[in-house]
Write a protein that holds these residues in place. Sequence first.
Motif, PDB file in Angstrom:
ATOM      1  N   ASP A 116      13.738  53.853  62.138  1.00 53.89           N
ATOM      2  CA  ASP A 116      14.128  53.671  63.295  1.00 53.89           C
ATOM      3  C   ASP A 116      15.819  53.537  63.346  1.00 53.89           C
ATOM      4  N   LEU A 117      16.237  53.264  62.276  1.00 52.00           N
ATOM      5  CA  LEU A 117      17.839  53.182  62.152  1.00 52.00           C
ATOM      6  C   LEU A 117      18.336  54.535  61.694  1.00 52.00           C
ATOM      7  N   LYS A 118      17.586  55.232  60.753  1.00 52.78           N
ATOM      8  CA  LYS A 118      18.115  56.610  60.276  1.00 52.78           C
ATOM      9  C   LYS A 118      18.380  57.601  61.288  1.00 52.78           C
ATOM     10  N   GLY A 119      19.948  57.835  61.390  1.00 56.42           N
ATOM     11  CA  GLY A 119      20.260  58.846  62.454  1.00 56.42           C
ATOM     12  C   GLY A 119      20.868  58.353  63.465  1.00 56.42           C
ATOM     13  N   GLU A 124      27.105  53.992  61.581  1.00 55.87           N
ATOM     14  CA  GLU A 124      26.019  54.821  61.451  1.00 55.87           C
ATOM     15  C   GLU A 124      25.147  54.748  60.349  1.00 55.87           C
ATOM     16  N   TYR A 125      23.875  54.916  60.592  1.00 57.85           N
ATOM     17  CA  TYR A 125      22.775  54.809  59.652  1.00 57.85           C
ATOM     18  C   TYR A 125      22.058  55.917  59.094  1.00 57.85           C
ATOM     19  N   GLY A 172      17.538  53.269  50.000  1.00 62.48           N
ATOM     20  CA  GLY A 172      16.888  54.777  50.227  1.00 62.48           C
ATOM     21  C   GLY A 172      15.465  55.047  50.288  1.00 62.48           C
ATOM     22  N   LYS A 173      14.843  53.791  49.909  1.00 64.45           N
ATOM     23  CA  LYS A 173      13.270  53.932  50.169  1.00 64.45           C
ATOM     24  C   LYS A 173      12.965  53.560  51.784  1.00 64.45           C
TER      25      LYS A 173
END
Length: 158
Positions: free
Chosen positions: A28-31, A49-50, A85-86
């Motif tokens: 949900d957060l990535k990008g 930024e995530y 990172g997981k």
Amino acid sequence: MKQLLFFICALFGCINTAKAQVTISTSDLKGTKWQTADQYNKQSKTYYEYTQDAEIRHEDDGNTIESPYYLTDTVPSKFDYARVGKSTKGCYLIAINTKLDILYCFSIRSFDKTDGTMVLQSWDANLHMGDALPGLYILIPSDKPRNQYVNPPVSDNW
């Protein structure tokens, strides 16, 4: 007397767990990129930024601060680097400033990519809810009018 004490403890436990939180995942957060409501209103160039493994704060002057993070359902006593990172999910966002060795814990109060808003409540060093008001973040880019969001909406759950 024991029953009264048990009832009071149970009541406080229910109140503590009844605080509204939502569970999100790193996907949900990535990008995504976010600004605080204040930064958004002031048209600041500062934003968060995530990525899969880092929260990156981009400053107005071009500098960046990168902090490893992960999501969890429990408040940790120390940062768990094995989770960075997981694909994690939870109602707490945990980050660390590796240079200063400061642990940050945020309770995720709301998260709505469609509306483009997220509300985070910080926790203090003793891992109790902080005194500060929950912080409202705006997903960018956004076409929301400026100065629409000053403080998070007031709720009985905060």
